[in-house]
Design a protein around this motif. Structure first.
Motif, mmCIF file in Angstrom:
data_model
loop_
_atom_site.group_PDB
_atom_site.id
_atom_site.type_symbol
_atom_site.label_atom_id
_atom_site.label_comp_id
_atom_site.label_asym_id
_atom_site.label_seq_id
_atom_site.Cartn_x
_atom_site.Cartn_y
_atom_site.Cartn_z
ATOM 1 N N UNK A 259 25.027 -17.540 11.707
ATOM 2 C CA UNK A 259 24.415 -17.360 10.386
ATOM 3 C C UNK A 259 22.908 -17.577 10.402
ATOM 4 N N UNK A 260 22.365 -17.937 11.559
ATOM 5 C CA UNK A 260 20.947 -18.285 11.687
ATOM 6 C C UNK A 260 20.598 -19.452 10.763
ATOM 7 N N UNK A 261 21.467 -20.468 10.779
ATOM 8 C CA UNK A 261 21.286 -21.687 9.993
ATOM 9 C C UNK A 261 21.325 -22.885 10.932
ATOM 10 N N UNK A 262 20.967 -24.041 10.444
ATOM 11 C CA UNK A 262 21.013 -25.258 11.243
ATOM 12 C C UNK A 262 22.401 -25.879 11.156
ATOM 13 N N UNK A 263 22.884 -26.452 12.243
ATOM 14 C CA UNK A 263 24.205 -27.072 12.280
ATOM 15 C C UNK A 263 24.337 -28.162 11.218
ATOM 16 N N UNK A 264 23.267 -28.926 11.012
ATOM 17 C CA UNK A 264 23.312 -29.987 9.993
ATOM 18 C C UNK A 264 23.550 -29.414 8.604
ATOM 19 N N UNK A 265 23.002 -28.240 8.341
ATOM 20 C CA UNK A 265 23.196 -27.591 7.039
ATOM 21 C C UNK A 265 24.666 -27.191 6.862
ATOM 22 N N UNK A 266 25.271 -26.671 7.921
ATOM 23 C CA UNK A 266 26.701 -26.326 7.875
ATOM 24 C C UNK A 266 27.512 -27.585 7.580
ATOM 25 N N UNK A 267 27.190 -28.674 8.239
ATOM 26 C CA UNK A 267 27.876 -29.939 8.010
ATOM 27 C C UNK A 267 27.741 -30.381 6.559
ATOM 28 N N UNK A 268 26.547 -30.258 6.006
ATOM 29 C CA UNK A 268 26.323 -30.661 4.620
ATOM 30 C C UNK A 268 27.080 -29.771 3.640
ATOM 31 N N UNK B 174 23.497 -17.622 -2.639
ATOM 32 C CA UNK B 174 24.325 -16.426 -2.508
ATOM 33 C C UNK B 174 24.124 -15.777 -1.137
ATOM 34 N N UNK B 175 22.894 -15.770 -0.660
ATOM 35 C CA UNK B 175 22.601 -15.215 0.661
ATOM 36 C C UNK B 175 23.360 -15.990 1.744
ATOM 37 N N UNK B 176 23.340 -17.317 1.655
ATOM 38 C CA UNK B 176 24.039 -18.140 2.643
ATOM 39 C C UNK B 176 25.547 -17.939 2.552
ATOM 40 N N UNK B 177 26.081 -17.838 1.343
ATOM 41 C CA UNK B 177 27.520 -17.578 1.176
ATOM 42 C C UNK B 177 27.884 -16.255 1.839
#
Length: 87
Positions: free
Chosen positions: A36-45, A55-58
């Motif tokens: 997703x080109x996101x940080x692992x910590x963000x996924x955890x949160x 909406x973009x992240x979803x």
């Protein structure tokens, strides 16, 4: 259930849906984050219901998890409805 409580619970349920789908696919938070080109910590949160994704992240999460964005939200809402009957 008050609106803010419902929204908070839906956010937590959304995280649970993401975690369940990720685990069902056998991928790590790190792999999902990379896809997703996101940080692992963000996924955890997100999974812990701490962060509320855009909406973009979803959409990025749905693509990475092999479903449509509305399915993730629908599953989170179904959990909310299930909780209403058991509370």
């Amino acid at each position: 259930m008050e609106q803010h409580q419902k929204a908070d619970k839906l956010q937590k349920n959304f995280g649970q849906v993401i975690r369940n789908r990720r685990l069902a696919l056998g991928i790590s938070q790190e792999n999902l984050a990379e896809n997703c080109d996101l940080h692992r910590n963000y996924i955890s949160e997100i999974e812990r219901g701490i962060k509320s994704p855009s909406l973009k992240t979803i959409t990025l999460l749905a693509i990475a998890l092999g479903c449509l964005p509305h399915i993730l939200l629908q599953e989170a809402e179904e959990l909310l409805n299930d909780d209403t009957f058991t509370s």
